[in-house]
Scaffold this motif. Structure first.
Motif, PDB file in Angstrom:
ATOM      1  N   UNK A  26       0.811  -1.312  -0.202  1.00 24.94           N
ATOM      2  CA  UNK A  26      -0.140   0.184  -0.012  1.00 24.94           C
ATOM      3  C   UNK A  26       1.134   1.213   0.040  1.00 24.94           C
ATOM      4  N   UNK A  27       2.062   1.319   0.813  1.00 28.28           N
ATOM      5  CA  UNK A  27       3.034   2.313   0.641  1.00 28.28           C
ATOM      6  C   UNK A  27       3.471   2.306  -0.896  1.00 28.28           C
ATOM      7  N   UNK A  28       3.688   1.573  -1.374  1.00 31.57           N
ATOM      8  CA  UNK A  28       4.054   1.499  -2.973  1.00 31.57           C
ATOM      9  C   UNK A  28       3.079   2.008  -3.675  1.00 31.57           C
ATOM     10  N   UNK A  29       1.737   1.561  -3.220  1.00 36.00           N
ATOM     11  CA  UNK A  29       0.620   2.418  -4.278  1.00 36.00           C
ATOM     12  C   UNK A  29       0.530   3.810  -4.081  1.00 36.00           C
ATOM     13  N   UNK A  30       0.928   4.187  -3.033  1.00 35.64           N
ATOM     14  CA  UNK A  30       0.661   5.631  -2.408  1.00 35.64           C
ATOM     15  C   UNK A  30       1.722   6.321  -3.412  1.00 35.64           C
ATOM     16  N   UNK A  31       2.940   5.758  -3.238  1.00 39.46           N
ATOM     17  CA  UNK A  31       3.963   6.590  -4.215  1.00 39.46           C
ATOM     18  C   UNK A  31       3.534   6.472  -5.537  1.00 39.46           C
ATOM     19  N   UNK A  32       3.059   5.304  -5.982  1.00 39.86           N
ATOM     20  CA  UNK A  32       2.619   5.157  -7.372  1.00 39.86           C
ATOM     21  C   UNK A  32       1.447   6.095  -7.787  1.00 39.86           C
ATOM     22  N   UNK A  33       0.485   6.071  -6.937  1.00 33.34           N
ATOM     23  CA  UNK A  33      -0.616   7.226  -7.480  1.00 33.34           C
ATOM     24  C   UNK A  33       0.035   8.655  -7.538  1.00 33.34           C
ATOM     25  N   UNK A  34       1.112   9.245  -6.897  1.00 33.87           N
ATOM     26  CA  UNK A  34       1.691  10.358  -6.887  1.00 33.87           C
ATOM     27  C   UNK A  34       2.341  10.502  -8.085  1.00 33.87           C
ATOM     28  N   UNK A  35       3.201   9.335  -8.453  1.00 32.90           N
ATOM     29  CA  UNK A  35       3.838   9.321  -9.653  1.00 32.90           C
ATOM     30  C   UNK A  35       2.991   9.385 -10.889  1.00 32.90           C
ATOM     31  N   UNK A  36       1.857   8.437 -10.853  1.00 31.48           N
ATOM     32  CA  UNK A  36       0.660   8.773 -11.840  1.00 31.48           C
ATOM     33  C   UNK A  36       0.085  10.110 -12.193  1.00 31.48           C
ATOM     34  N   UNK A  37       0.026  10.699 -10.958  1.00 29.70           N
ATOM     35  CA  UNK A  37      -0.878  11.948 -11.090  1.00 29.70           C
ATOM     36  C   UNK A  37       0.193  12.851 -11.829  1.00 29.70           C
ATOM     37  N   UNK A  38       1.443  12.784 -11.861  1.00 28.14           N
ATOM     38  CA  UNK A  38       2.698  13.645 -12.322  1.00 28.14           C
ATOM     39  C   UNK A  38       2.827  13.147 -13.766  1.00 28.14           C
ATOM     40  N   UNK A  39       2.467  11.727 -13.979  1.00 32.06           N
ATOM     41  CA  UNK A  39       2.612  11.207 -15.421  1.00 32.06           C
ATOM     42  C   UNK A  39       1.807  11.717 -16.291  1.00 32.06           C
ATOM     43  N   UNK A  40       0.462  11.960 -15.706  1.00 32.03           N
ATOM     44  CA  UNK A  40      -0.581  12.601 -16.672  1.00 32.03           C
ATOM     45  C   UNK A  40      -0.573  14.060 -16.754  1.00 32.03           C
ATOM     46  N   UNK A  41       0.102  14.791 -15.916  1.00 33.06           N
ATOM     47  CA  UNK A  41       0.287  16.262 -15.904  1.00 33.06           C
ATOM     48  C   UNK A  41       1.519  17.039 -16.307  1.00 33.06           C
ATOM     49  N   UNK A  42       2.710  15.985 -16.273  1.00 36.62           N
ATOM     50  CA  UNK A  42       3.962  16.808 -16.460  1.00 36.62           C
ATOM     51  C   UNK A  42       4.085  17.229 -17.727  1.00 36.62           C
TER      52      UNK A  42
END
Length: 381
Positions: A26-42
């Motif tokens: 779940x900690x990995x999932x939290x980090x991944x959600x942050x990265x995916x949000x960045x992925x979609x908007x970077x």
């Protein structure tokens, strides 16, 4: 202020998430959600920086990033944490293509850029050292206080940037859509950037293992909780030593490749060394290597990017890097959960060592326009 925010946050984000009951995955999932949000908007936010100003976009992004940390620090369940991680990811996207492109174009001399980045990294050491101790004191009050404080400091950083830094931008006359198209063309056509992306993918596993789980790895080897803050603060000073070493080195593909390979070996050894003090020594070695490599890879990467779309291309690379990191977060979390942190570190270290090969490949490129974007000025400084 940004360095202070990062230092106060330190290892306490993962510890806070663990304390509210989240598992490794779940900690990995939290980090991944942050990265995916960045992925979609970077990528689109990089175009905004080239079009409307790099300092302005940085300020907005730093505010959103800080707000996301505050939300995480006030949440006690997975869904609230994921919402905060999404905000922080959006803020990171806005920030990612701003400050180094701003500095590179503001100075216009690659040697001077490397020296300034090295000095900033070295100066950030004492600041982060103090921040690490502050984080430890704040964690003694409550485990979420360092997370909330780091968010507030990130918001303060946005205000300071707006007040103190003169803005610059890319080729605004291309228009927003024209900047995006030009940036994509550079990314698709530049073989040097393709090699850097391959290296970044391999190194993402190394970074996720180290930054997400080092504190849990050391606790499993016997590090007492009360030693975590002082240890982290002292580690930050070793990053300054690495930055001082970077001033003596040329930002060439060979130098960056060697530091990448060294980083991978050090992380792999963290997974193999069983005793606490050997692991602590390796932590300091990793921090020195990171401090050395950071300014060198920043200059090498920007050598390959045209000035008029520097933020757009940087954000595009960051977008792809976010995707790599999202994959790495889940993979390392799953490896740690199934086989243990030692195995996860060993695998991550091996991929880090392999990341040196694509960077070394830059030495064989001779196509025009794939390097030497900004020459050193004859008078040096």
């Amino acid at each position: 202020m940004g360095s202070l925010s990062s230092a106060v946050l330190g290892p306490y984000l993962s510890l806070w998430l663990k304390s509210v009951g989240l598992s490794f995955s779940e900690i990995g999932l939290v980090q991944s959600v942050s990265e995916i949000a960045q992925l979609l908007t970077d990528f689109p936010t990089g175009g905004l920086a080239d079009r409307h100003g790099r300092v302005r976009v940085y300020s907005i992004g730093s505010s959103l990033f800080g707000l996301g940390l505050v939300v995480i620090g006030l949440s006690r369940g997975l869904w609230g944490v994921l919402a905060g991680a999404s905000l922080s990811g959006l803020g990171s996207a806005l920030v990612s293509g701003t400050m180094v492109p701003w500095l590179y174009d503001a100075l216009g001399d690659r040697k001077l850029v490397k020296d300034v980045l090295s000095r900033l990294k070295a100066l950030s050491g004492p600041v982060r050292f103090a921040g690490g101790f502050l984080g430890g004191v704040l964690a003694g009050l409550a485990p979420n206080v360092p997370v909330i404080t780091a968010g507030l400091l990130a918001m303060a950083s946005s205000v300071m940037a707006s007040l103190l830094l003169p803005d610059n931008r890319g080729k605004a006359e291309l228009g927003y859509s024209g900047i995006l198209r030009r940036g994509l063309h550079v990314v698709f056509e530049n073989r040097g950037l393709h090699l850097l992306l391959l290296s970044s993918f391999l190194l993402s596993f190394t970074g996720r293992a180290f930054f997400t789980f080092w504190m849990l790895l050391l606790k499993a080897k016997g590090l007492p909780d009360e030693a975590l803050g002082p240890l982290f603060a002292t580690m930050l000073l070793s990053t300054s030593l690495g930055a001082l070493l970077a001033k003596k080195l040329e930002p060439s593909p060979k130098t960056v490749a060697l530091t990448s390979a060294l980083l991978g070996v050090e992380v792999a050894l963290l997974g193999l060394v069983p005793d606490l003090w050997g692991s602590v020594a390796l932590l300091f070695a990793v921090e020195v290597t990171l401090g050395t490599r950071g300014p060198l890879i920043a200059v090498l990467r920007n050598d390959l990017i045209p000035s008029e779309v520097r933020s757009t291309v940087s954000s595009t690379l960051s977008t792809l890097g976010s995707g790599f990191t999202a994959i790495a977060n889940v993979a390392i979390g799953l490896l740690a959960g199934k086989f243990g942190l030692g195995t996860a570190y060993l695998v991550a270290g091996l991929t880090g060592a392999l990341s040196a090969l694509p960077i070394w490949g830059l030495t064989f490129l001779s196509a025009p326009g794939e390097g030497g974007n900004i020459m050193e000025k004859p008078c040096g400084r």
